[in-house]
Design a protein around this motif. Structure first.
Motif, short mmCIF file in Angstrom:
data_model
loop_
_atom_site.label_atom_id
_atom_site.label_comp_id
_atom_site.label_asym_id
_atom_site.label_seq_id
_atom_site.Cartn_x
_atom_site.Cartn_y
_atom_site.Cartn_z
N SER A 85 0.83 -1.21 0.00
CA SER A 85 0.00 0.00 0.00
C SER A 85 0.86 1.25 0.00
N LEU A 210 -5.91 -3.16 0.07
CA LEU A 210 -4.68 -2.37 -0.01
C LEU A 210 -4.30 -2.20 -1.48
N GLY A 319 -4.47 4.55 -0.81
CA GLY A 319 -3.71 3.33 -0.64
C GLY A 319 -4.50 2.24 0.06
N ILE A 320 -5.69 2.62 0.58
CA ILE A 320 -6.62 1.66 1.18
C ILE A 320 -7.99 1.93 0.58
#
Length: 366
Positions: A85, A210, A319-320
């Motif tokens: 991530s 992720l 990133g998530i």
């Protein structure tokens, strides 16, 4: 018909059609909003989950997990999650955290031995301004695969006035429709009760995604795994426990030093159910420690801080991403309604001890 008269007639007709069109569009929009809000059609909405909140519920408190305490701390990333991530929290050495420990009961005055569920909520703010909000319970999974199933569970287990116990016919019908709930009932009946916030493992019941620098995706669930050992209550200890035992224990432990939890990411493999929070993943799944949370101090929620934070678990940083878990999607609206209600009550001066004021003081200030 004369030319001028015809033009006037057509103009009038055109205006009439425009008015009719606007009326139809407005009516359609109103119906759509009413349906979305659950005002017509008997549709289940996120507000439905709060419909049983009594009108006498203490103003300014959360509608669930009402009894809690704020904490401050720091998250220190290990770097192990960076390949999965681009979220800065996985690369930053010192991420400030504000959070909350709480009981599973909605009652803000509940005794600490009244429920087996304890929770941790946390708000991490990275140096790029991105926030990660999470809500975790010591329960390892959700009872049902859908939010509607949870509502049916609540209804099925309501005590009948005549016996003071749930109607066995309704319970049987619920379990037949939602067989996945049998696993939760078994866990609830046999799992030990934690004797300390410090030794409890807190789990996110939903799946998230992720995303790395190349756009590759990896489904995960995570837990806060304690450094302190787990201790349980015996039945007799639980019955004799003081009203605020868990919160007093937490304060006393922190007087001796910080408390720690590792953020453990469990990586899904193909075929694992990422949209069903009632199903656990195999114990063989790979786990990585993404970092460690240090809790350094606690303070009363009347001081603000965590009291005014909406710990909506769908608020995730770049990133998530969210999975397609329907329970996760429902939680965003439920948390929003609860947050709006209590902030409005505080803003209008209706809250008393939730903000550290007496009833008389609130009335005097109106």
């Amino acid at each position: 018909m004369k030319k001028n008269s015809l033009a006037a007639y057509l103009k009038a007709k055109r205006i009439l059609f425009i008015i009719i069109g606007i009326t139809l569009i407005s009516g359609t929009l109103l119906l759509a909003f009413a349906w979305t809000a659950g005002l017509i059609g008997g549709r289940t909405t996120t507000e439905t989950f709060l419909q049983d909140t009594p009108k006498t519920y203490p103003a300014g408190y959360r509608r669930a997990h009402g009894k809690g305490i704020c904490f401050e701390g720091t998250f220190r990333a290990s770097g192990n999650a960076m390949p999965y991530s681009v979220a800065r929290v996985f690369a930053q050495q010192n991420v400030p955290v504000i959070g909350r420990f709480s009981l599973g009961s909605p009652d803000p005055y509940a005794p600490d031995n009244s429920t087996r569920t304890v929770s941790m909520a946390a708000l991490l703010t990275a140096d790029d301004g991105e926030q990660w909000r999470m809500k975790l319970n010591n329960e390892p999974f959700f009872a049902t695969r859908t939010p509607e199933g949870f509502l049916e569970q609540v209804d099925a287990y309501k005590p009948v006035a005549k016996t003071g116990a749930p109607d066995p016919v309704k319970v049987a019908a619920f379990l037949k429709k939602h067989p996945e709930a049998q696993k939760y009932m078994q866990w609830d009946a046999t799992a030990p009760w934690t004797r300390s916030f410090a030794g409890a493992q807190y789990n996110v019941i939903n799946s998230f995604i992720l995303i790395d620098a190349e756009g590759k995706k990896q489904a995960v669930r995570w837990s806060m795994r304690p450094h302190a050992p787990f201790t349980s209550w015996s039945v007799s200890q639980r019955k004799q426990a003081s009203h605020d035992f868990l919160f007093e224990d937490l304060r006393n432990r922190l007087k001796k030093g910080p408390l720690y939890w590792d953020l453990v990411l469990t990586l899904a493999e193909p075929g694992d159910p990422v949209n069903d929070p009632s199903q656990v993943w195999p114990e063989s799944r790979r786990q990585i420690i993404a970092g460690t949370l240090e809790v350094s101090q606690v303070f009363d929620q009347t001081e603000g801080g965590c009291r005014d934070v909406n710990f909506d678990p769908t608020r995730v940083p770049k990133g998530i991403a969210l999975s397609d878990d329907p329970v996760l999607a429902a939680r965003a609206g439920i948390y929003s309604h609860s947050h709006s209600d209590r902030v409005r009550e505080i803003g209008y001066g209706k809250a008393t001890d939730a903000v550290g004021k007496s009833q008389k003081e609130t009335i005097r200030n109106k």
